[in-house]
Design an enzyme around this catalytic site. Structure first.
Site, PDB file in Angstrom:
ATOM      1  N   CYS A 106       6.262  12.777   3.949  1.00 33.25           N
ATOM      2  CA  CYS A 106       6.521  11.543   3.375  1.00 33.25           C
ATOM      3  C   CYS A 106       5.519  10.695   3.679  1.00 33.25           C
ATOM      4  CB  CYS A 106       8.058  11.308   3.801  1.00 33.25           C
ATOM      5  SG  CYS A 106       8.575   9.642   2.888  1.00 33.25           S
ATOM      6  N   ASP A 148      22.940 -24.151  19.909  1.00 26.84           N
ATOM      7  CA  ASP A 148      23.745 -22.937  19.187  1.00 26.84           C
ATOM      8  C   ASP A 148      23.194 -21.732  20.235  1.00 26.84           C
ATOM      9  OD1 ASP A 148      25.415 -21.549  18.213  1.00 26.84           O
ATOM     10  OD2 ASP A 148      24.363 -21.390  16.143  1.00 26.84           O
ATOM     11  N   PHE A 194      -2.031 -19.396  37.874  1.00 25.69           N
ATOM     12  CA  PHE A 194      -0.653 -19.305  38.137  1.00 25.69           C
ATOM     13  C   PHE A 194      -0.274 -17.968  38.699  1.00 25.69           C
ATOM     14  CE2 PHE A 194       3.744 -18.235  37.685  1.00 25.69           C
ATOM     15  CZ  PHE A 194       4.287 -19.528  37.807  1.00 25.69           C
ATOM     16  N   ASP A 195      -0.876 -16.887  38.074  1.00 24.69           N
ATOM     17  CA  ASP A 195      -0.509 -15.423  38.311  1.00 24.69           C
ATOM     18  C   ASP A 195      -1.194 -14.950  39.532  1.00 24.69           C
ATOM     19  OD1 ASP A 195       0.928 -15.052  35.948  1.00 24.69           O
ATOM     20  OD2 ASP A 195      -0.693 -14.130  34.867  1.00 24.69           O
ATOM     21  N   CYS A 198      14.476  10.207  -1.807  1.00 18.42           N
ATOM     22  CA  CYS A 198      13.567   9.237  -1.188  1.00 18.42           C
ATOM     23  C   CYS A 198      12.630   8.658  -2.346  1.00 18.42           C
ATOM     24  CB  CYS A 198      12.549  10.113  -0.120  1.00 18.42           C
ATOM     25  SG  CYS A 198      11.432   9.063   0.404  1.00 18.42           S
ATOM     26  N   GLU A 236      24.516 -36.149  20.918  1.00 16.48           N
ATOM     27  CA  GLU A 236      23.551 -34.968  21.550  1.00 16.48           C
ATOM     28  C   GLU A 236      23.573 -33.930  20.294  1.00 16.48           C
ATOM     29  OE1 GLU A 236      24.943 -33.582  25.369  1.00 16.48           O
ATOM     30  OE2 GLU A 236      25.662 -35.449  25.647  1.00 16.48           O
ATOM     31  N   LYS A 257      24.020 -30.019  19.033  1.00 11.53           N
ATOM     32  CA  LYS A 257      24.769 -29.093  19.473  1.00 11.53           C
ATOM     33  C   LYS A 257      23.945 -27.690  19.500  1.00 11.53           C
ATOM     34  CE  LYS A 257      29.407 -27.322  18.994  1.00 11.53           C
ATOM     35  NZ  LYS A 257      29.362 -25.812  18.643  1.00 11.53           N
ATOM     36  N   LYS A 316      29.787 -30.743  12.468  1.00 11.69           N
ATOM     37  CA  LYS A 316      29.114 -29.401  12.112  1.00 11.69           C
ATOM     38  C   LYS A 316      28.152 -29.706  11.224  1.00 11.69           C
ATOM     39  CE  LYS A 316      30.789 -26.069  14.738  1.00 11.69           C
ATOM     40  NZ  LYS A 316      30.928 -24.664  14.596  1.00 11.69           N
ATOM     41  N   CYS A 324      15.265   9.904   4.940  1.00  6.28           N
ATOM     42  CA  CYS A 324      14.185  11.131   4.187  1.00  6.28           C
ATOM     43  C   CYS A 324      13.963  12.139   5.312  1.00  6.28           C
ATOM     44  CB  CYS A 324      13.216  10.320   3.655  1.00  6.28           C
ATOM     45  SG  CYS A 324      11.990  11.583   3.088  1.00  6.28           S
ATOM     46  N   TYR A 365      23.723 -30.179  29.286  1.00  4.59           N
ATOM     47  CA  TYR A 365      24.199 -31.435  28.892  1.00  4.59           C
ATOM     48  C   TYR A 365      25.412 -32.056  29.640  1.00  4.59           C
ATOM     49  CZ  TYR A 365      27.623 -27.816  26.869  1.00  4.59           C
ATOM     50  OH  TYR A 365      28.158 -26.862  26.988  1.00  4.59           O
ATOM     51  N   ASP A 392      -2.835 -19.854  33.122  1.00  2.00           N
ATOM     52  CA  ASP A 392      -1.787 -18.686  33.457  1.00  2.00           C
ATOM     53  C   ASP A 392      -2.391 -18.069  34.454  1.00  2.00           C
ATOM     54  OD1 ASP A 392      -0.504 -20.074  31.406  1.00  2.00           O
ATOM     55  OD2 ASP A 392      -0.722 -18.356  29.641  1.00  2.00           O
ATOM     56  N   SER A 395      36.682 -26.045  24.697  1.00  2.00           N
ATOM     57  CA  SER A 395      35.969 -25.968  23.393  1.00  2.00           C
ATOM     58  C   SER A 395      35.813 -27.385  22.938  1.00  2.00           C
ATOM     59  CB  SER A 395      37.055 -25.396  22.416  1.00  2.00           C
ATOM     60  OG  SER A 395      36.893 -24.154  22.124  1.00  2.00           O
ATOM     61  N   ARG A 428      30.878 -18.531  29.941  1.00  2.00           N
ATOM     62  CA  ARG A 428      31.912 -19.267  29.493  1.00  2.00           C
ATOM     63  C   ARG A 428      33.287 -18.324  29.287  1.00  2.00           C
ATOM     64  NH1 ARG A 428      33.087 -23.230  24.364  1.00  2.00           N
ATOM     65  NH2 ARG A 428      34.828 -21.782  23.523  1.00  2.00           N
ATOM     66  N   CYS A 432       9.100  10.192  -1.920  1.00  2.00           N
ATOM     67  CA  CYS A 432       8.354  11.605  -1.945  1.00  2.00           C
ATOM     68  C   CYS A 432       9.720  12.461  -2.453  1.00  2.00           C
ATOM     69  CB  CYS A 432       8.071  12.350  -0.370  1.00  2.00           C
ATOM     70  SG  CYS A 432       9.698  12.395   0.493  1.00  2.00           S
TER      71      CYS A 432
HETATM   72  P1  AMP Z   1      32.950 -24.542  20.098  1.00  2.00           P
HETATM   73  O1  AMP Z   1      32.299 -23.159  20.746  1.00  2.00           O
HETATM   74  O2  AMP Z   1      32.535 -24.618  18.752  1.00  2.00           O
HETATM   75  O3  AMP Z   1      34.150 -24.854  20.616  1.00  2.00           O
HETATM   76  O4  AMP Z   1      31.711 -25.437  20.648  1.00  2.00           O
HETATM   77  C1  AMP Z   1      32.014 -25.827  22.082  1.00  2.00           C
HETATM   78  C2  AMP Z   1      30.667 -25.340  22.875  1.00  2.00           C
HETATM   79  O5  AMP Z   1      29.601 -26.138  22.280  1.00  2.00           O
HETATM   80  C3  AMP Z   1      30.585 -25.562  24.067  1.00  2.00           C
HETATM   81  O6  AMP Z   1      31.282 -24.293  24.761  1.00  2.00           O
HETATM   82  C4  AMP Z   1      29.180 -25.704  24.443  1.00  2.00           C
HETATM   83  O7  AMP Z   1      28.707 -24.440  24.905  1.00  2.00           O
HETATM   84  C5  AMP Z   1      28.690 -25.937  22.943  1.00  2.00           C
HETATM   85  N1  AMP Z   1      27.633 -26.885  23.238  1.00  2.00           N
HETATM   86  C6  AMP Z   1      26.229 -26.967  22.644  1.00  2.00           C
HETATM   87  N2  AMP Z   1      25.775 -28.074  22.648  1.00  2.00           N
HETATM   88  C7  AMP Z   1      26.555 -28.967  23.625  1.00  2.00           C
HETATM   89  C8  AMP Z   1      26.448 -30.231  24.065  1.00  2.00           C
HETATM   90  N3  AMP Z   1      25.540 -31.266  23.455  1.00  2.00           N
HETATM   91  N4  AMP Z   1      27.704 -30.859  24.649  1.00  2.00           N
HETATM   92  C9  AMP Z   1      28.661 -30.114  24.699  1.00  2.00           C
HETATM   93  N5  AMP Z   1      28.900 -28.689  24.322  1.00  2.00           N
HETATM   94  C10 AMP Z   1      27.795 -28.166  23.715  1.00  2.00           C
HETATM   95 ZN    ZN Z   2      10.360  10.557   1.898  1.00  5.92          ZN
END
Ligand code: AMP
Ligand code: ZN
Length: 665
Positions: free
Chosen positions: A427, A115, A34-35, A403, A111, A113, A309, A421, A222, A31, A80, A134, A406
């Site tokens: 306190c 989150d 790099f810095d 509280c 793949e 999903k 899901k 409080c 993806y 690191d 979606s 999006r 106290c």
């Molecule tokens: P939803 O929001 O439930 O309609 O799910 C769609 C969203 O899942 C997409 O807009 C992507 O942002 C997300 N997502 C996450 N992982 C993946 C993946 N491997 N392939 C496609 N979509 C994905």
């Molecule tokens: Zn207190």
């Protein structure tokens, strides 16, 4: 070697190190080294602004501020996904697909999903040119400046990439980084963030890209869309994206049958907690792009893909008791003490109940069986009550009105969800909390002292506020439990050293409500010393850039308090810094006093942040939008035409960077 060649070489080298570290997770340089290299590059770039490169690794640290994110149309719509929850759903989908494609052989790419927050990146000639959220799928917000600070997003691609394409992915905040961020927030007396996903998507809309740069965000890709990409299957897409320098998780599987797909889903449903980031399912895609084309889209989602899901992570357990915690600011947090239960791989004993409204909303009572859910949060949450199991004769929870530490009557001001409080000086958790904040790393950073030491010193009646720290002697400390001569000495020295901490950090250390690090800095720079600040009224304070009413009131209230004033007098006596240093003062004038200046566009010699700092250092205020009150508009390159029209319409003088510098000279 010419300066330009040197610049190019350093940039290439640093790009490669970024890639090794953030995409491959296998750094090949320390690191520190790099810095050093990054700093060398920064220096060269300042000396040679003529070789500006929008893909330079130095841009990763951020600094550009976006007040309003521009709404932009997606060139290719972001769809979606249809959801499924069972084997039957999956088999039905396969049948529908097969019906359209006849007997053509099928394969599926599975793949995870991810989150987080979806993002679409546009690359032209191998360079990142745009990043759009999006939004509603047809248009989103341009968050390019923020995305550029995410180290795993390549600014410059490698290999045989197509000349123009979009790539879709998800911005995530890995668990580890999220936990670290929250630990810091808690140490600073801030509320922890709820979960990684919301924090990730909130980060994209932060105005200051330097703050985004500090968040450990990651970008997992993806999907590629574009003409003539030379790609003919989903699987190949993942491989190509990896080759070009993108971070594409290797957890993926090419399957021939839905049974294989199910195996993948089941495996990751139970093993997803071993992954570094949050996932909420598996996305199954028909592998051949030609087949995808034949299948097409419904009005909202592709027919060639399906999200499976994962089961929500929920358990039910008994709520034994509701207890209440008092924070450093006196805020009360109710805590659910649960019958220990295993959830998402860890034993859960406690859950936060947030505030009185939450308890009332769900009608949560002691003795209830409650549903507990865990996303990425460090503290699990209660999402409801199993009313069928409520024991007979239970009564609604009566929120405490005094509280627990106290016994002072609690106060709840309108518009605030929390009870407080108000016994600021008496306190115990508030007293120790304030001292703990004072000594913490980002405040006075007192070495040789930790939270437990503060508790101990308070119990022994050696300290009741942070000014008392400066009176401690080795002789007083040595008789204490677990306090050897050496550690007593370290502690006393650590306290003595803290008088060197600059004024802006002292301002933060005082622990004034709503005055975090950034606000503390602003106040210190605007007022230059504590006496001026203590004399400021609410109106004067709100005239300082980004200081709102709430903060101003809190500051005034703090300094009106006699005890606080006395503590500050004492700290002054001990030599604590209560004014900006000579160096800092040197660059400051009152030239722009009373003026609001707006900065727009890209500048030749100074960064926008530097310009803004110069305005503030010279007594001016930085405005976010042009109005009749704007004194000057400092215009750089690429300033939007609408800004110019507006300024001209309002008769606001437009000046260049050099004119601005002349004004100050
Ligand atoms: P939803 O929001 O439930 O309609 O799910 C769609 C969203 O899942 C997409 O807009 C992507 O942002 C997300 N997502 C996450 N992982 C993946 C993946 N491997 N392939 C496609 N979509 C994905
Ligand atoms: Zn207190």
């Amino acid at each position: 070697m010419t300066a330009q060649q040197q610049l190019e070489m350093l940039r290439d080298e640093l790009r490669e190190h970024n890639y090794n570290y953030y995409v491959l997770d296998t750094p090949t340089i320390s690191d520190y080294d790099f810095d050093m290299k990054l700093r060398a590059l920064q220096e060269l770039e300042t000396q040679h602004p003529e070789y500006y490169d929008p893909t330079s690794p130095t841009l990763r640290v951020g600094g550009m501020v976006t007040k309003n994110f521009e709404t932009v149309e997606h060139e290719h719509r972001m769809y979606s996904l249809d959801n499924s929850y069972s084997k039957e759903d999956l088999q039905d989908w396969e049948k529908r697909v097969q019906r359209v494609l006849g007997d053509a052989p099928l394969a599926f790419t599975c793949e995870l999903k991810y989150d987080g927050a979806s993002i679409s990146l546009t690359y032209e000639a191998g360079k990142l040119v745009r990043a759009i959220t999006r939004g509603d799928g047809t248009q989103g917000d341009d968050v390019t400046t923020n995305i550029k600070t995410i180290k795993s997003v390549p600014l410059q691609l490698k290999g045989d990439y197509p000349s123009k394409f979009d790539i879709r992915g998800e911005i995530v905040l890995p668990f580890e980084g999220f936990a670290k961020m929250n630990a810091e927030r808690i140490a600073n007396g801030d509320e922890p963030y709820m979960n990684p996903r919301n924090t990730a998507s909130g980060s994209l809309k932060l105005q200051d890209s330097a703050l985004v740069a500090q968040r450990p965000l990651d970008c997992l890709l993806y999907g590629i869309v574009g003409e003539n990409t030379g790609i003919d299957s989903q699987w190949q897409m993942l491989e190509k994206a990896r080759e070009w320098g993108f971070k594409v998780p290797t957890v993926a599987k090419l399957c021939k049958t839905t049974d294989e797909v199910l195996e993948f889903v089941e495996h990751w449903d139970t093993h997803r907690h071993d992954l570094p980031y949050e996932t909420d399912g598996v996305v199954i895609k028909v592998n051949s792009l030609q087949q995808q084309d034949e299948l097409g889209f419904t009005s909202k989602s592709p027919r060639w893909a399906l999200a499976y899901k994962f089961k929500a992570e929920q358990v039910s357990t008994v709520l034994n008791e509701i207890t209440y915690q008092v924070g450093r600011t006196g805020a009360i947090t109710p805590v659910a003490n649960l019958e220990p239960v295993l959830l998402a791989g860890t034993t859960v004993k406690r859950a936060s109940l947030h505030n009185a409204d939450q308890i009332a909303k769900f009608d949560i009572r002691e003795g209830d069986t409650v549903f507990v859910e865990k996303g990425g949060e460090i503290i699990p949450k209660i999402i409801g009550v199993d009313f069928g199991k409520r024991p007979g004769g239970s009564a609604p929870t009566k929120y405490i009105d005094r509280c627990p530490e106290c016994d002072t009557a609690l106060l709840r001001t309108e518009g605030d969800a929390k009870h407080y409080c108000t016994n600021y000086y008496g306190c115990p958790p508030q007293i120790t909390g304030r001292i703990q904040h004072y000594i913490s790393r980002k405040a006075m950073d007192i070495e040789g002292m930790g939270s437990e030491t503060v508790e101990l010193l308070f119990q022994e009646r050696l300290i009741t506020n942070y000014a008392d720290l400066y009176t401690l002697t080795k002789e007083q400390l040595m008789p204490l439990e677990r306090m050897a001569e050496k550690s007593a000495e370290n502690l006393v020295n650590g306290v003595a050293e803290s008088v060197k901490i600059p004024f802006e950090r002292v301002m933060f250390a005082l622990g004034i409500r709503f005055v975090g690090e950034t606000v503390a800095k602003k106040l210190a720079r605007a007022y230059k010393n504590i006496d001026a600040l203590m004399a400021a009224s609410v109106d004067e304070l709100t005239a300082v850039n980004e200081i709102g009413e709430r903060i101003a009131h809190s500051v005034v209230e703090f300094f009106q308090d006699d005890d606080n004033r006395e503590i500050i007098e004492r700290l002054k006596g001990y030599g604590v810094q209560f004014s900006l240093s000579e160096d800092q003062l040197e660059n400051q004038t009152d030239t722009l006093k009373g003026m609001t200046l707006v900065v727009s566009g890209v500048f030749e010699t100074l960064g926008r942040d530097e310009l803004k700092k110069m305005i503030e250092d010279n007594g001016g205020k930085v405005g976010s939008s042009i109005s009749s009150k704007t004194a000057y508009l400092i215009a750089g390159d690429k300033m939007g035409p609408s800004k110019r029209t507006k300024a001209e319409g309002l008769g606001v003088p437009i000046i260049s960077e050099s004119q601005f510098l002349e004004m100050l000279a």
